[in-house]
Enzyme design. Structure first.
Site, PDB file in Angstrom:
ATOM      1  N   ALA A  80       0.816  -1.213   0.000  1.00  0.00           N
ATOM      2  CA  ALA A  80       0.000   0.000   0.000  1.00  0.00           C
ATOM      3  C   ALA A  80       0.852   1.267   0.000  1.00  0.00           C
ATOM      4  O   ALA A  80       0.512   2.247  -0.656  1.00  0.00           O
ATOM      5  CB  ALA A  80      -0.946  -0.001   1.200  1.00  0.00           C
ATOM      6  N   THR A  81       1.961   1.245   0.709  1.00  0.00           N
ATOM      7  CA  THR A  81       2.805   2.448   0.754  1.00  0.00           C
ATOM      8  C   THR A  81       3.253   2.837  -0.656  1.00  0.00           C
ATOM      9  O   THR A  81       3.169   4.010  -1.042  1.00  0.00           O
ATOM     10  CB  THR A  81       4.043   2.209   1.651  1.00  0.00           C
ATOM     11  OG1 THR A  81       3.586   1.863   2.959  1.00  0.00           O
ATOM     12  CG2 THR A  81       4.924   3.442   1.728  1.00  0.00           C
ATOM     13  N   ASN A 160      -6.900   2.608  10.262  1.00  0.00           N
ATOM     14  CA  ASN A 160      -6.149   1.482  10.828  1.00  0.00           C
ATOM     15  C   ASN A 160      -6.115   1.483  12.352  1.00  0.00           C
ATOM     16  O   ASN A 160      -5.956   0.444  12.970  1.00  0.00           O
ATOM     17  CB  ASN A 160      -4.719   1.473  10.274  1.00  0.00           C
ATOM     18  CG  ASN A 160      -4.056   2.827  10.312  1.00  0.00           C
ATOM     19  OD1 ASN A 160      -4.566   3.798   9.761  1.00  0.00           O
ATOM     20  ND2 ASN A 160      -2.931   2.919  10.985  1.00  0.00           N
ATOM     21  N   GLN A 188      -7.191  -1.313   4.980  1.00  0.00           N
ATOM     22  CA  GLN A 188      -7.794  -2.040   6.107  1.00  0.00           C
ATOM     23  C   GLN A 188      -9.168  -2.611   5.766  1.00  0.00           C
ATOM     24  O   GLN A 188      -9.678  -3.466   6.486  1.00  0.00           O
ATOM     25  CB  GLN A 188      -7.923  -1.119   7.333  1.00  0.00           C
ATOM     26  CG  GLN A 188      -6.595  -0.786   7.990  1.00  0.00           C
ATOM     27  CD  GLN A 188      -5.888  -1.999   8.568  1.00  0.00           C
ATOM     28  OE1 GLN A 188      -6.474  -3.066   8.765  1.00  0.00           O
ATOM     29  NE2 GLN A 188      -4.619  -1.836   8.852  1.00  0.00           N
ATOM     30  N   SER A 208      -3.341  -3.928   0.136  1.00  0.00           N
ATOM     31  CA  SER A 208      -2.081  -4.618   0.396  1.00  0.00           C
ATOM     32  C   SER A 208      -2.322  -6.061   0.813  1.00  0.00           C
ATOM     33  O   SER A 208      -3.258  -6.349   1.561  1.00  0.00           O
ATOM     34  CB  SER A 208      -1.345  -3.871   1.504  1.00  0.00           C
ATOM     35  OG  SER A 208      -0.059  -4.420   1.696  1.00  0.00           O
ATOM     36  N   HIS A 210      -0.528  -8.132   2.832  1.00  0.00           N
ATOM     37  CA  HIS A 210      -0.234  -8.621   4.187  1.00  0.00           C
ATOM     38  C   HIS A 210      -1.237  -8.185   5.240  1.00  0.00           C
ATOM     39  O   HIS A 210      -1.122  -8.558   6.402  1.00  0.00           O
ATOM     40  CB  HIS A 210       1.200  -8.259   4.601  1.00  0.00           C
ATOM     41  CG  HIS A 210       1.410  -6.833   5.015  1.00  0.00           C
ATOM     42  ND1 HIS A 210       1.480  -6.447   6.326  1.00  0.00           N
ATOM     43  CD2 HIS A 210       1.579  -5.704   4.296  1.00  0.00           C
ATOM     44  CE1 HIS A 210       1.691  -5.139   6.400  1.00  0.00           C
ATOM     45  NE2 HIS A 210       1.753  -4.669   5.167  1.00  0.00           N
ATOM     46  N   THR A 249      10.491  -6.635 -12.491  1.00  0.00           N
ATOM     47  CA  THR A 249       9.980  -7.989 -12.685  1.00  0.00           C
ATOM     48  C   THR A 249       8.875  -8.276 -11.665  1.00  0.00           C
ATOM     49  O   THR A 249       9.011  -7.959 -10.489  1.00  0.00           O
ATOM     50  CB  THR A 249      11.123  -9.009 -12.528  1.00  0.00           C
ATOM     51  OG1 THR A 249      12.133  -8.676 -13.475  1.00  0.00           O
ATOM     52  CG2 THR A 249      10.627 -10.431 -12.764  1.00  0.00           C
ATOM     53  N   CYS A 334       4.106   1.570  12.585  1.00  0.00           N
ATOM     54  CA  CYS A 334       5.203   2.307  12.003  1.00  0.00           C
ATOM     55  C   CYS A 334       5.839   3.260  12.997  1.00  0.00           C
ATOM     56  O   CYS A 334       7.022   3.511  12.954  1.00  0.00           O
ATOM     57  CB  CYS A 334       4.703   3.109  10.806  1.00  0.00           C
ATOM     58  SG  CYS A 334       3.356   2.301   9.975  1.00  0.00           S
TER      59      CYS A 334
END
Ligand SMILES: *Cc1c(COP(=O)(O)O)cnc(C)c1O
Length: 393
Positions: A80-81, A160, A188, A208, A210, A249, A334
């Protein structure tokens, strides 16, 4: 050595699914062939490459399906970042001829706020909308902040830290009156609740792997191609993969894992919602029996897996420190190495003291009722012992 550490991990009660999730075993299984047998580069022109290219195509279809997008509207990124950086900087550079004004919200994720800060240092102007005590923005504030030179509105779908869900379709309706693009950080929300890019009318959306039982290092950016092409300037140059918008790639195992996680999310969404919301409701009901507790963002519609509770008069980092073997957090992952009051809770009007007394509990599909009971029992003991201690002083 490693085995011993694994044994220790087994005893941990994990209530921190909003920072990351374990990878579903079925996702791991789906990824394995793509490491050592089906390893070709999907951009290669030979037959082996073409086989892999087909695998990527089916994955893109499944992942796009989860958000009701078309496969050609999805760009794979590392998470996502990166998607947020590409969307915000890509729009800023692509539309600087139209204007240099962007609107966002004080309670956004740092990936958004720090990208915007960088743009501010490069001559862009950003208006940060406040939020109400509920965590929701005031739509009238948005409308009055929009200008002819506003090129982008960035509002997250689900927060989040608090789980508060913004009303994106109303936000896009307003922004589109000014012909302004809308980006939503849906990291989220995707995989947990139904997210439909058409219903919401958003132009760009990121998510994202994860955060939804796929591995770390794979994510996507949705770029609406229906209302005429959105002019995004790429931020990573090279082999021209992903329509030239994100060279490099492709992370084939990651993409195949992401595909599996999206299929599981579609098939099991209701089951997981029911299981996890039961657990969170029980946890909330139990913790609210402690005097001085309240749920932050209680009056808004929130994600079913998240509750952010203020333990008034307590120091959350002390509570967390004493809750050995329970993974919970204050603020977001973070920034948790520095103890600062959460910018999200502060934006909702909490004092520094109450923000530092708040804990986020974010649960997931592998949690159990026994774990909920154990955590509430422990918290009761700890809070009551510190209160007795305080009374004796
Ligand atoms: C986790 C998270 C991000 C960052 O995602 P990565 O894939 O780790 O880069 C961004 N926004 C929100 C709301 C998040 O929860």
């Amino acid at each position: 050595m490693f085995y011993l550490r694994m044994e220790k991990i087994k005893d941990i009660i994990y209530f921190d699914y909003n920072s990351t999730t374990p990878v579903d075993e079925r996702v791991i299984e789906a990824m394995i062939p793509f490491f050592s047998s089906a390893y070709a580069n999907p951009s290669s022109a030979h037959g082996f490459g073409k086989l892999l290219n087909k695998e990527i195509r089916t994955a893109r279809e499944s992942i796009a399906n989860l958000i009701n997008a078309s496969p050609e509207e999805l760009i794979f990124t590392s998470g996502a970042t990166e998607s947020i950086n590409l969307a915000i900087k890509g729009v800023a550079e692509g539309y600087s001829g139209k204007g240099r004004h962007i609107i966002s919200v004080l309670s956004e994720h740092k990936a958004v706020l720090d990208t915007l800060k960088d743009l501010e240092s490069r001559g862009f102007e950003v208006t940060y909308l406040p939020v109400q005590a509920s965590g929701l923005i005031n739509l009238a504030d948005l409308e009055s902040s929009l200008r002819r030179d506003t090129i982008l509105v960035v509002v997250m779908l689900a927060n989040n830290e608090t789980g508060v869900i913004q009303s994106l379709h109303e936000i896009t309706d307003i922004a589109h009156k000014f012909e302004t693009l809308v980006l939503t950080d849906a990291t989220q929300a995707v995989g947990k609740i139904k997210v439909d890019v058409i219903d919401m009318g958003v132009d760009l959306l990121c998510f994202s792997g994860h955060k939804m039982y796929a591995p770390k290092g794979i994510g996507a950016l949705y770029i609406n191609q229906k209302g005429g092409k959105i002019k995004l300037i790429p931020q990573v140059f090279g082999g021209g993969q992903e329509l030239g918008l994100r060279s490099g790639t492709l992370n084939v195992p990651g993409i195949k894992g992401f595909e599996k996680a999206c299929e599981i999310a579609v098939n099991e969404m209701e089951k997981v919602q029911q299981h996890v919301s039961n657990l969170v409701n029980n946890l909330e009901a139990s913790l609210l029996k402690l005097p001085g507790t309240k749920v932050n963002g209680i009056s808004a519609i929130r994600l079913f897996n998240t509750t952010n509770i203020c333990f008034h008069g307590q120091d959350a980092s002390v509570l967390i420190g004493r809750m050995k073997d329970v993974a919970i957090s204050n603020g977001s992952a973070c920034s948790s190495s520095i103890i600062e009051p959460s910018h999200v809770l502060k934006a909702m009007g909490l004092s520094n003291e109450d923000a530092l007394a708040s804990i986020r509990f974010s649960l997931g599909k592998y949690n159990t009722q026994e774990e909920v009971e154990e955590v509430s029992l422990k918290l009761f003991e700890i809070v009551q012992s510190t209160q007795e201690y305080a009374e004796r002083l």
